[in-house]
Design a protein around this motif. Structure first.
Motif, PDB file in Angstrom:
ATOM      1  N   ASN A  24       0.822  -1.081   0.111  1.00 13.09           N
ATOM      2  CA  ASN A  24       0.069   0.009   0.144  1.00 13.09           C
ATOM      3  C   ASN A  24       0.859   1.265  -0.137  1.00 13.09           C
ATOM      4  O   ASN A  24       0.515   2.390  -0.437  1.00 13.09           O
ATOM      5  CB  ASN A  24      -1.002   0.204   1.214  1.00 13.09           C
ATOM      6  N   ALA A  25       2.046   1.340   0.660  1.00 18.78           N
ATOM      7  CA  ALA A  25       3.065   2.522   0.480  1.00 18.78           C
ATOM      8  C   ALA A  25       3.310   2.690  -1.052  1.00 18.78           C
ATOM      9  O   ALA A  25       3.516   3.799  -1.534  1.00 18.78           O
ATOM     10  CB  ALA A  25       4.227   2.129   1.205  1.00 18.78           C
ATOM     11  N   PHE A  26       3.698   1.294  -1.645  1.00 20.57           N
ATOM     12  CA  PHE A  26       3.845   1.452  -3.146  1.00 20.57           C
ATOM     13  C   PHE A  26       2.575   2.155  -3.788  1.00 20.57           C
ATOM     14  O   PHE A  26       2.783   3.071  -4.773  1.00 20.57           O
ATOM     15  CB  PHE A  26       4.007   0.276  -3.925  1.00 20.57           C
ATOM     16  N   GLY A  27       1.346   1.623  -3.210  1.00 21.48           N
ATOM     17  CA  GLY A  27       0.124   2.117  -4.023  1.00 21.48           C
ATOM     18  C   GLY A  27      -0.053   3.769  -3.878  1.00 21.48           C
ATOM     19  O   GLY A  27      -0.308   4.572  -4.878  1.00 21.48           O
ATOM     20  N   VAL A  28       0.288   4.428  -2.576  1.00 19.71           N
ATOM     21  CA  VAL A  28       0.361   5.715  -2.212  1.00 19.71           C
ATOM     22  C   VAL A  28       1.474   6.417  -3.426  1.00 19.71           C
ATOM     23  O   VAL A  28       1.134   7.602  -3.644  1.00 19.71           O
ATOM     24  CB  VAL A  28       0.710   6.019  -0.897  1.00 19.71           C
ATOM     25  N   ALA A  29       2.606   6.077  -3.238  1.00 18.27           N
ATOM     26  CA  ALA A  29       3.599   6.307  -4.148  1.00 18.27           C
ATOM     27  C   ALA A  29       3.159   6.557  -5.712  1.00 18.27           C
ATOM     28  O   ALA A  29       3.107   7.641  -6.356  1.00 18.27           O
ATOM     29  CB  ALA A  29       4.770   5.636  -4.214  1.00 18.27           C
ATOM     30  N   MET A  30       2.302   5.468  -6.237  1.00 14.51           N
ATOM     31  CA  MET A  30       1.658   5.639  -7.419  1.00 14.51           C
ATOM     32  C   MET A  30       0.686   6.503  -7.571  1.00 14.51           C
ATOM     33  O   MET A  30       0.572   7.177  -8.669  1.00 14.51           O
ATOM     34  CB  MET A  30       1.007   4.134  -7.867  1.00 14.51           C
ATOM     35  N   TYR A  31      -0.077   6.709  -6.559  1.00 19.39           N
ATOM     36  CA  TYR A  31      -1.041   7.793  -6.647  1.00 19.39           C
ATOM     37  C   TYR A  31      -0.380   9.175  -6.724  1.00 19.39           C
ATOM     38  O   TYR A  31      -0.688  10.062  -7.561  1.00 19.39           O
ATOM     39  CB  TYR A  31      -2.132   7.868  -5.358  1.00 19.39           C
ATOM     40  N   LEU A  32       0.553   9.620  -5.929  1.00 23.15           N
ATOM     41  CA  LEU A  32       1.344  10.776  -5.786  1.00 23.15           C
ATOM     42  C   LEU A  32       1.886  10.821  -7.075  1.00 23.15           C
ATOM     43  O   LEU A  32       1.946  12.216  -7.516  1.00 23.15           O
ATOM     44  CB  LEU A  32       2.244  10.776  -4.568  1.00 23.15           C
ATOM     45  N   ILE A  59     -12.743   9.797 -10.169  1.00 21.67           N
ATOM     46  CA  ILE A  59     -11.933   8.597 -10.081  1.00 21.67           C
ATOM     47  C   ILE A  59     -10.619   8.744  -9.423  1.00 21.67           C
ATOM     48  O   ILE A  59     -10.069   7.889  -8.640  1.00 21.67           O
ATOM     49  CB  ILE A  59     -12.140   7.957 -11.510  1.00 21.67           C
ATOM     50  N   THR A  60     -10.003   9.931  -9.759  1.00 20.91           N
ATOM     51  CA  THR A  60      -8.758  10.341  -8.819  1.00 20.91           C
ATOM     52  C   THR A  60      -9.022  10.271  -7.357  1.00 20.91           C
ATOM     53  O   THR A  60      -8.056   9.993  -6.716  1.00 20.91           O
ATOM     54  CB  THR A  60      -8.385  11.496  -9.138  1.00 20.91           C
ATOM     55  N   GLY A  61     -10.287  10.898  -6.942  1.00 20.47           N
ATOM     56  CA  GLY A  61     -10.519  10.658  -5.561  1.00 20.47           C
ATOM     57  C   GLY A  61     -10.593   9.292  -5.114  1.00 20.47           C
ATOM     58  O   GLY A  61     -10.341   8.917  -4.057  1.00 20.47           O
ATOM     59  N   ALA A  62     -11.200   8.601  -5.868  1.00 22.35           N
ATOM     60  CA  ALA A  62     -11.455   7.001  -5.384  1.00 22.35           C
ATOM     61  C   ALA A  62      -9.975   6.463  -5.272  1.00 22.35           C
ATOM     62  O   ALA A  62      -9.755   5.647  -4.467  1.00 22.35           O
ATOM     63  CB  ALA A  62     -12.260   6.353  -6.227  1.00 22.35           C
ATOM     64  N   PHE A  63      -9.079   6.998  -6.427  1.00 20.02           N
ATOM     65  CA  PHE A  63      -7.922   6.336  -6.059  1.00 20.02           C
ATOM     66  C   PHE A  63      -7.093   6.574  -4.759  1.00 20.02           C
ATOM     67  O   PHE A  63      -6.263   5.940  -4.242  1.00 20.02           O
ATOM     68  CB  PHE A  63      -7.021   6.727  -7.429  1.00 20.02           C
ATOM     69  N   ALA A  64      -7.148   8.274  -4.332  1.00 12.40           N
ATOM     70  CA  ALA A  64      -6.728   8.748  -3.302  1.00 12.40           C
ATOM     71  C   ALA A  64      -7.253   7.987  -2.204  1.00 12.40           C
ATOM     72  O   ALA A  64      -6.410   7.458  -1.273  1.00 12.40           O
ATOM     73  CB  ALA A  64      -6.807  10.084  -3.183  1.00 12.40           C
ATOM     74  N   VAL A  90     -13.472   0.417   3.427  1.00 10.28           N
ATOM     75  CA  VAL A  90     -13.351   1.367   2.605  1.00 10.28           C
ATOM     76  C   VAL A  90     -12.631   1.568   1.310  1.00 10.28           C
ATOM     77  O   VAL A  90     -12.978   2.022   0.513  1.00 10.28           O
ATOM     78  CB  VAL A  90     -13.408   2.767   3.372  1.00 10.28           C
ATOM     79  N   SER A  91     -11.164   1.173   1.916  1.00 12.40           N
ATOM     80  CA  SER A  91     -10.272   0.868   0.838  1.00 12.40           C
ATOM     81  C   SER A  91     -10.771   0.063  -0.352  1.00 12.40           C
ATOM     82  O   SER A  91     -10.642   0.521  -1.618  1.00 12.40           O
ATOM     83  CB  SER A  91      -8.942   0.675   1.701  1.00 12.40           C
ATOM     84  N   MET A  92     -11.316  -0.930  -0.183  1.00 16.72           N
ATOM     85  CA  MET A  92     -11.530  -2.028  -1.106  1.00 16.72           C
ATOM     86  C   MET A  92     -12.619  -1.447  -1.931  1.00 16.72           C
ATOM     87  O   MET A  92     -12.719  -1.601  -3.122  1.00 16.72           O
ATOM     88  CB  MET A  92     -11.990  -3.296  -0.351  1.00 16.72           C
ATOM     89  N   ILE A  93     -13.431  -0.683  -1.421  1.00 20.24           N
ATOM     90  CA  ILE A  93     -14.630  -0.327  -1.954  1.00 20.24           C
ATOM     91  C   ILE A  93     -14.195   0.790  -3.179  1.00 20.24           C
ATOM     92  O   ILE A  93     -14.550   0.773  -4.183  1.00 20.24           O
ATOM     93  CB  ILE A  93     -15.722   0.239  -1.082  1.00 20.24           C
ATOM     94  N   ALA A  94     -13.470   1.766  -2.530  1.00 19.96           N
ATOM     95  CA  ALA A  94     -12.876   2.754  -3.449  1.00 19.96           C
ATOM     96  C   ALA A  94     -12.013   2.343  -4.559  1.00 19.96           C
ATOM     97  O   ALA A  94     -12.102   2.521  -5.570  1.00 19.96           O
ATOM     98  CB  ALA A  94     -12.005   3.556  -2.609  1.00 19.96           C
ATOM     99  N   LEU A  95     -11.252   1.297  -4.470  1.00 16.38           N
ATOM    100  CA  LEU A  95     -10.278   0.568  -5.261  1.00 16.38           C
ATOM    101  C   LEU A  95     -11.022  -0.199  -6.489  1.00 16.38           C
ATOM    102  O   LEU A  95     -10.745  -0.209  -7.540  1.00 16.38           O
ATOM    103  CB  LEU A  95      -9.200  -0.207  -4.658  1.00 16.38           C
ATOM    104  N   LEU A  96     -12.359  -0.847  -5.837  1.00 18.09           N
ATOM    105  CA  LEU A  96     -13.098  -1.523  -6.526  1.00 18.09           C
ATOM    106  C   LEU A  96     -13.852  -0.404  -7.788  1.00 18.09           C
ATOM    107  O   LEU A  96     -14.004  -0.738  -9.064  1.00 18.09           O
ATOM    108  CB  LEU A  96     -14.103  -2.317  -6.164  1.00 18.09           C
ATOM    109  N   VAL A  97     -14.142   0.688  -7.150  1.00 14.61           N
ATOM    110  CA  VAL A  97     -14.633   1.718  -8.167  1.00 14.61           C
ATOM    111  C   VAL A  97     -13.662   2.068  -8.941  1.00 14.61           C
ATOM    112  O   VAL A  97     -14.061   2.038 -10.356  1.00 14.61           O
ATOM    113  CB  VAL A  97     -15.331   2.872  -7.080  1.00 14.61           C
ATOM    114  N   LEU A  98     -12.566   2.470  -8.661  1.00 18.82           N
ATOM    115  CA  LEU A  98     -11.373   2.795  -9.686  1.00 18.82           C
ATOM    116  C   LEU A  98     -11.276   1.618 -10.540  1.00 18.82           C
ATOM    117  O   LEU A  98     -11.170   2.222 -11.745  1.00 18.82           O
ATOM    118  CB  LEU A  98     -10.207   3.034  -8.561  1.00 18.82           C
TER     119      LEU A  98
END
Length: 141
Positions: A24-32, A59-64, A90-98
């Motif tokens: 997930n730290a890698f995911g945050v880096a990818m978002y940033l 969608i960018t918000g869902a990613f964040a 919450v993370s799962m829902i947001a990422l499934l939307v994305l």
């Protein structure tokens, strides 16, 4: 819920929680990176750049939400906190939307492939399940 000593929590749980923090730290880096915090990506083709620029703000918000909640929830798992479970849901829902938007509506799969959306979705589902399982086992307090 019954309290469980640290010794009764399996070692694999700690290892998975640590891997989840790193993932997930890698995911945050990818978002940033995707929002330009680390500069503009110059290695994208014109088609990839056009696909990236067509992403709606929600969608960018869902990613964040998905990535930051995933990191926070994974830290909660590592610390064996009960609040990790709702945060990872919450993370799962947001990422499934994305990922659903990427797979079915964006056309980005043609440019970027299926591997990442499938891995991200599977990882989010597994972490939400793990947090629920850990809560039922009494591994979280």
């Amino acid at each position: 819920m019954e309290k469980v000593s640290r010794a009764s929590v399996p070692g694999w749980f700690r290892a998975v929680a640590l891997l989840a923090v790193l993932w997930n730290a890698f995911g945050v880096a990818m978002y940033l990176s995707s929002v330009g915090v680390f500069g503009d990506a110059t290695d994208l083709s014109d088609a990839q750049r056009a696909a990236a620029e067509s992403i709606p703000g929600w969608i960018t918000g869902a990613f964040a939400i998905g990535t930051f909640a995933g990191l926070i929830g994974s830290l909660g798992l590592l610390l064996r906190k009960a609040w990790a479970q709702p945060v990872l849901i919450v993370s799962m829902i947001a990422l499934l939307v994305l990922e659903g938007w990427i797979l079915f509506f964006s056309g980005a799969v043609e440019h970027f492939g299926l591997a990442v959306p499938i891995m991200v979705s599977a990882g989010a589902i597994l972490l939400a399940w793990l947090a629920t399982h850990a809560g039922k086992r009494g591994w979280l307090s």
